[in-house]
Motif scaffolding. Structure first.
Motif, PDB file in Angstrom:
ATOM      1  N   UNK A   1      42.530  23.095  28.278  1.00 13.33           N
ATOM      2  CA  UNK A   1      42.479  24.558  28.155  1.00 13.33           C
ATOM      3  C   UNK A   1      43.881  25.134  28.300  1.00 13.33           C
ATOM      4  N   UNK A   2      44.214  26.075  27.419  1.00 17.60           N
ATOM      5  CA  UNK A   2      45.499  26.741  27.457  1.00 17.60           C
ATOM      6  C   UNK A   2      45.315  28.215  27.807  1.00 17.60           C
ATOM      7  N   UNK A   3      46.417  28.820  28.283  1.00 18.89           N
ATOM      8  CA  UNK A   3      46.423  30.247  28.599  1.00 18.89           C
ATOM      9  C   UNK A   3      45.294  30.602  29.551  1.00 18.89           C
ATOM     10  N   UNK A   4      45.359  30.030  30.750  1.00 22.50           N
ATOM     11  CA  UNK A   4      44.348  30.299  31.774  1.00 22.50           C
ATOM     12  C   UNK A   4      45.050  30.546  33.104  1.00 22.50           C
ATOM     13  N   UNK A   5      44.312  31.091  34.058  1.00 25.30           N
ATOM     14  CA  UNK A   5      44.827  31.251  35.415  1.00 25.30           C
ATOM     15  C   UNK A   5      43.836  30.656  36.399  1.00 25.30           C
ATOM     16  N   UNK A   6      44.305  30.365  37.597  1.00 21.89           N
ATOM     17  CA  UNK A   6      43.471  29.741  38.623  1.00 21.89           C
ATOM     18  C   UNK A   6      43.218  30.713  39.763  1.00 21.89           C
ATOM     19  N   UNK A   7      41.973  30.778  40.180  1.00 21.39           N
ATOM     20  CA  UNK A   7      41.543  31.653  41.263  1.00 21.39           C
ATOM     21  C   UNK A   7      41.223  30.790  42.472  1.00 21.39           C
ATOM     22  N   UNK A   8      41.938  30.985  43.563  1.00 24.23           N
ATOM     23  CA  UNK A   8      41.655  30.263  44.799  1.00 24.23           C
ATOM     24  C   UNK A   8      40.746  31.153  45.629  1.00 24.23           C
ATOM     25  N   UNK A   9      39.444  30.883  45.559  1.00 26.82           N
ATOM     26  CA  UNK A   9      38.459  31.767  46.158  1.00 26.82           C
ATOM     27  C   UNK A   9      37.642  31.106  47.256  1.00 26.82           C
ATOM     28  N   UNK A  10      36.519  31.748  47.568  1.00 24.00           N
ATOM     29  CA  UNK A  10      35.624  31.253  48.608  1.00 24.00           C
ATOM     30  C   UNK A  10      35.908  31.829  49.983  1.00 24.00           C
ATOM     31  N   UNK A  11      36.739  32.885  50.045  1.00 26.91           N
ATOM     32  CA  UNK A  11      37.141  33.448  51.344  1.00 26.91           C
ATOM     33  C   UNK A  11      36.779  34.931  51.407  1.00 26.91           C
ATOM     34  N   UNK A  12      35.509  35.360  51.498  1.00 28.46           N
ATOM     35  CA  UNK A  12      34.348  34.527  51.394  1.00 28.46           C
ATOM     36  C   UNK A  12      33.805  34.499  49.975  1.00 28.46           C
ATOM     37  N   UNK A  13      32.720  33.785  49.839  1.00 32.30           N
ATOM     38  CA  UNK A  13      32.131  33.564  48.528  1.00 32.30           C
ATOM     39  C   UNK A  13      31.614  34.858  47.899  1.00 32.30           C
ATOM     40  N   UNK A  14      30.967  35.715  48.680  1.00 34.24           N
ATOM     41  CA  UNK A  14      30.465  36.981  48.125  1.00 34.24           C
ATOM     42  C   UNK A  14      31.612  37.864  47.649  1.00 34.24           C
ATOM     43  N   UNK A  15      32.705  37.846  48.388  1.00 32.79           N
ATOM     44  CA  UNK A  15      33.875  38.627  47.983  1.00 32.79           C
ATOM     45  C   UNK A  15      34.456  38.075  46.687  1.00 32.79           C
ATOM     46  N   UNK A  16      34.491  36.754  46.557  1.00 31.94           N
ATOM     47  CA  UNK A  16      34.982  36.140  45.322  1.00 31.94           C
ATOM     48  C   UNK A  16      34.054  36.475  44.161  1.00 31.94           C
ATOM     49  N   UNK A  17      32.760  36.468  44.418  1.00 27.14           N
ATOM     50  CA  UNK A  17      31.805  36.836  43.366  1.00 27.14           C
ATOM     51  C   UNK A  17      32.036  38.269  42.897  1.00 27.14           C
ATOM     52  N   UNK A  18      32.366  39.146  43.845  1.00 31.83           N
ATOM     53  CA  UNK A  18      32.673  40.535  43.493  1.00 31.83           C
ATOM     54  C   UNK A  18      33.901  40.599  42.590  1.00 31.83           C
ATOM     55  N   UNK A  19      34.931  39.822  42.933  1.00 31.71           N
ATOM     56  CA  UNK A  19      36.138  39.772  42.096  1.00 31.71           C
ATOM     57  C   UNK A  19      35.796  39.311  40.680  1.00 31.71           C
ATOM     58  N   UNK A  20      35.022  38.232  40.575  1.00 34.79           N
ATOM     59  CA  UNK A  20      34.652  37.687  39.264  1.00 34.79           C
ATOM     60  C   UNK A  20      33.835  38.697  38.469  1.00 34.79           C
ATOM     61  N   UNK A  21      32.901  39.349  39.148  1.00 31.11           N
ATOM     62  CA  UNK A  21      32.064  40.351  38.473  1.00 31.11           C
ATOM     63  C   UNK A  21      32.927  41.470  37.885  1.00 31.11           C
ATOM     64  N   UNK A  22      33.836  42.002  38.703  1.00 30.40           N
ATOM     65  CA  UNK A  22      34.706  43.076  38.226  1.00 30.40           C
ATOM     66  C   UNK A  22      35.626  42.583  37.111  1.00 30.40           C
ATOM     67  N   UNK A  23      36.127  41.365  37.266  1.00 32.60           N
ATOM     68  CA  UNK A  23      37.020  40.792  36.263  1.00 32.60           C
ATOM     69  C   UNK A  23      36.338  40.731  34.902  1.00 32.60           C
ATOM     70  N   UNK A  24      35.142  40.172  34.861  1.00 27.59           N
ATOM     71  CA  UNK A  24      34.424  40.045  33.594  1.00 27.59           C
ATOM     72  C   UNK A  24      33.976  41.400  33.064  1.00 27.59           C
ATOM     73  N   UNK A  25      33.567  42.280  33.974  1.00 27.81           N
ATOM     74  CA  UNK A  25      33.075  43.593  33.563  1.00 27.81           C
ATOM     75  C   UNK A  25      34.180  44.438  32.938  1.00 27.81           C
ATOM     76  N   UNK A  26      35.396  44.296  33.445  1.00 33.68           N
ATOM     77  CA  UNK A  26      36.503  45.136  32.970  1.00 33.68           C
ATOM     78  C   UNK A  26      37.286  44.515  31.815  1.00 33.68           C
ATOM     79  N   UNK A  27      37.075  43.252  31.556  1.00 35.20           N
ATOM     80  CA  UNK A  27      37.798  42.612  30.454  1.00 35.20           C
ATOM     81  C   UNK A  27      37.352  43.234  29.125  1.00 35.20           C
ATOM     82  N   UNK A  28      38.292  43.706  28.311  1.00 33.63           N
ATOM     83  CA  UNK A  28      37.924  44.355  27.045  1.00 33.63           C
ATOM     84  C   UNK A  28      37.516  43.328  25.992  1.00 33.63           C
ATOM     85  N   UNK A  29      36.315  42.787  26.142  1.00 35.06           N
ATOM     86  CA  UNK A  29      35.841  41.717  25.257  1.00 35.06           C
ATOM     87  C   UNK A  29      34.621  42.179  24.461  1.00 35.06           C
ATOM     88  N   UNK A  30      34.616  41.810  23.191  1.00 37.10           N
ATOM     89  CA  UNK A  30      33.478  42.120  22.332  1.00 37.10           C
ATOM     90  C   UNK A  30      32.807  40.849  21.810  1.00 37.10           C
TER      91      UNK A  30
END
Length: 237
Positions: free
Chosen positions: A1-30
């Motif tokens: 995989x190219x052009x990716x970033x790494x997320x060091x999460x799990x601190x805590x897991x629910x907080x990381x899930x919130x980050x992922x949710x917002x990340x995907x929700x705000x990404x301008x993807x069609x």
């Protein structure tokens, strides 16, 4: 995989899930292909950061964090994201281990203040005891020319209850308690802006409903910076 970033999460897991949710929700993807490439390391067993910061005889979170950075650096991501404010206590040591840039959550949060609240002068911070104690935000706030306002012991105790008793232990948000803490910071301590300096508080912000308090959510800012940087890097592919 190219052009990716790494997320060091799990601190805590629910907080990381919130980050992922917002990340995907705000990404301008069609389409599927327009979403961002990333690797999520949900390292839930990393020892509690506040416990260690307040008592160095406790298990050291830096040890597994270093392992994560070393492992992920071998894959050559474009950048790292660590959606945990308190973990930025170790930022300098982690960044010294890799040539790959690590987004600095507190720096980005403080930089956002002037964009959203240009007339603010008194900046309040609510966070874990570890973040308050170790001064992760102090230098950033003061160097930006603001007056920093830390919570009283009473407000700090309420904040720790919200973070640990509700979000971490139960995966619940006590909306009344959250809004009460914001009210105390704004009206009792006269804060122009309140930084949410813990990702569990970001979970509270996401779930507690609308309110009129002047908040800078560090995790929300980190999401926006992640998207901006990932899209910029993808255009250079």
């Amino acid at each position: 995989m190219k052009r990716f970033f790494s997320i060091i999460g799990g601190m805590g897991t629910e907080a990381t899930e919130s980050y992922i949710h917002l990340l995907n929700d705000r990404t301008p993807a069609k389409s599927d292909q327009e979403y961002l490439n990333y690797i999520l390391v949900n390292h839930a067993t990393i020892p509690d950061r506040t416990d260690y910061i307040l008592n160095h005889e406790k298990p050291n979170p830096l040890i597994p964090l270093k392992e994560d950075i070393e492992q992920q650096s071998q894959l050559n991501p474009d950048f790292f994201v660590i959606p945990c404010n308190t973990a930025h206590y170790f930022y300098d040591e982690l960044q010294s281990m890799t040539k790959i840039p690590i987004l600095h959550m507190p720096k980005e949060a403080v930089k956002e203040i002037s964009n959203v609240f240009p007339k603010a002068t008194r900046i309040g911070l609510i966070a874990t005891k570890g973040t308050i104690y170790d001064g992760i935000y102090d230098k950033e706030i003061k160097d930006a020319g603001y007056e920093m306002v830390k919570p009283t012991k009473h407000i700090q105790d309420e904040t720790m209850e919200l973070i640990y008793k509700y979000v971490k232990e139960r995966n619940e948000v006590n909306s009344d308690l959250y809004h009460h803490i914001l009210d105390e910071m704004k009206n009792e301590l006269k804060c122009d802006v309140i930084i949410l300096g813990c990702t569990e508080l970001s979970v509270a912000q996401e779930r507690a409903g609308d309110h009129d308090y002047p908040v800078i959510d560090a995790q929300s800012v980190l999401v926006d910076r992640s998207i901006d940087l990932a899209i910029k890097n993808r255009k250079h592919e």
